[in-house]
Design an enzyme around this catalytic site. Structure first.
Site, PDB file in Angstrom:
ATOM      1  N   LYS A  30       0.843  -1.202   0.000  1.00 36.42           N
ATOM      2  CA  LYS A  30       0.000   0.000   0.000  1.00 36.42           C
ATOM      3  C   LYS A  30       0.875   1.247   0.000  1.00 36.42           C
ATOM      4  O   LYS A  30       0.591   2.216  -0.713  1.00 36.42           O
ATOM      5  CB  LYS A  30      -0.930  -0.007   1.226  1.00 36.42           C
ATOM      6  CG  LYS A  30      -2.025  -1.064   1.119  1.00 36.42           C
ATOM      7  CD  LYS A  30      -2.745  -1.317   2.433  1.00 36.42           C
ATOM      8  CE  LYS A  30      -3.719  -2.477   2.289  1.00 36.42           C
ATOM      9  NZ  LYS A  30      -4.347  -2.875   3.558  1.00 36.42           N
ATOM     10  N   GLN A  53      -3.965  -1.732  10.073  1.00 37.01           N
ATOM     11  CA  GLN A  53      -3.884  -3.072   9.494  1.00 37.01           C
ATOM     12  C   GLN A  53      -4.361  -4.106  10.510  1.00 37.01           C
ATOM     13  O   GLN A  53      -3.879  -4.143  11.644  1.00 37.01           O
ATOM     14  CB  GLN A  53      -2.434  -3.366   9.065  1.00 37.01           C
ATOM     15  CG  GLN A  53      -2.253  -4.680   8.333  1.00 37.01           C
ATOM     16  CD  GLN A  53      -2.935  -4.713   6.963  1.00 37.01           C
ATOM     17  OE1 GLN A  53      -2.902  -3.744   6.215  1.00 37.01           O
ATOM     18  NE2 GLN A  53      -3.570  -5.816   6.649  1.00 37.01           N
ATOM     19  N   ASP A  64     -10.539   2.952   4.137  1.00 39.73           N
ATOM     20  CA  ASP A  64     -10.958   1.562   3.961  1.00 39.73           C
ATOM     21  C   ASP A  64     -12.483   1.458   3.869  1.00 39.73           C
ATOM     22  O   ASP A  64     -13.017   0.426   3.465  1.00 39.73           O
ATOM     23  CB  ASP A  64     -10.487   0.729   5.169  1.00 39.73           C
ATOM     24  CG  ASP A  64      -9.370  -0.230   4.804  1.00 39.73           C
ATOM     25  OD1 ASP A  64      -9.109  -0.405   3.598  1.00 39.73           O
ATOM     26  OD2 ASP A  64      -8.777  -0.827   5.729  1.00 39.73           O
TER      27      ASP A  64
END
Ligand code: NAP
Length: 277
Positions: A54, A98, A121
């Protein structure tokens, strides 16, 4: 094989190039670059690889990276403090915690405290609620990537019968909500659905997000349907047989998978713009 294969890798690359151009234009217009903060607690190799991917992808499109790596024994309160700081930090447009986190850190609770405007997200309850109500907000990356694949192939969703197999918060529910928002007639299936085969055979657009390799058989696919296989690392759809009947189909790998990071980059840009206005 009758179906055209949807090349998710190529489409993801197009999205990434578009985002790079838009980021460059944003910076040329005098704005600070969008910023993506990632928070990784511990040293799980798979998670470290995702986060590195990412950050690398962000750097490639001109998004500034804030790569926070915390030791595995970091306390819940310390992660919470960092997230509060990131929520306040104007350089940070998007925040990703995460998951999974080590046991002493309540990852689900911490995800919920991410500022909705920075929830790139799209997984906080606020973002899910905005999606459910059809209000603007940041959408989850994989479902939004699926919609992008359909859009780039000019698939008509209005009035189409869409069947989604799977009802997770991560994929099934949000993709069903996005299909509904696009005026498809949506059926969501799950492990208790009776006669899954019959429901799937109705689908003009069939999305399989289960995690059971080959669960969706080729003869469950209606002639001319569009088939999106989210299963990873092995597809949920019996690919060869399904491709005999489908009009369009995603492969695994190289279908939905590459879209997730591309849409994360786009969300980070959208978040930066929305925070500025
Ligand atoms: P999940 O949270 O495990 O959800 C799976 C869903 O499938 C559940 O709703 C479950 O029903 C349903 N299901 C299980 N067995 C079934 C059956 N026999 N018939 C019908 N439905 C059944 O999984 P997820 O997170 O949504 O992920 C699904 C798949 O997508 C996985 O392979 C995952 O690796 C992949 N994935 C890929 C990407 C990507 O490519 N970027 C991103 C996310 C996920 P119940 O609710 O009744 O249990």
């Amino acid at each position: 094989m009758a179906a055209t294969i949807i090349d998710g890798k190529a489409i993801a690359q197009q999205v990434r190039s578009d985002v790079a151009e838009e980021v460059a234009a944003w910076v040329r217009a005098g704005h600070a670059p969008p910023g993506l903060a990632t928070v990784l607690v511990g040293d799980d190799p798979a998670s470290a690889k995702y986060v590195a991917g990412k950050q690398r992808a962000s750097a490639e499109v001109g998004i500034e990276g804030f790569d926070h790596r915390l030791p595995a024994d970091t306390s819940h309160d310390d992660v919470e403090r960092l997230l509060r700081d990131l929520n306040e930090d104007a350089r940070v447009s998007g925040i990703l915690l995460q998951l999974p986190t080590p046991p002493q850190v309540d990852g689900a609770a911490l995800t919920e405290m991410i500022e909705p405007a920075k929830d790139v997200d799209g997984l906080t309850p606020i973002s899910a609620g905005l999606l459910a109500k059809g209000r603007p907000g940041l959408r989850p990356c994989t479902p939004q990537g699926i919609i992008e694949l359909l859009r780039r192939h000019d698939v008509t969703l209005e009035g189409a019968e869409a069947v989604v197999v799977g009802r997770s918060d991560l994929v099934g529910k949000p993709v069903a909500a996005l299909l509904l928002a696009a005026n498809a007639t949506v059926t969501t299936c799950h492990s208790r659905t009776h006669d899954l085969a019959a429901v799937c055979r109705r689908a003009d657009v069939l999305v399989a997000a289960v995690g059971k390799p080959g669960l969706v058989r080729g003869d469950w696919v209606k002639e001319g349907a569009v088939v999106i296989d989210v299963g990873s690392p092995t597809g949920d759809v019996e690919f060869e047989a399904a491709a005999e009947r489908a009009r369009l189909i995603t492969p695994v790998p190289g279908g939905v998978g590459p879209m997730t990071i591309a849409m994360l980059l786009r969300n980070t840009l959208l978040a930066a713009r929305a925070q500025w206005t």
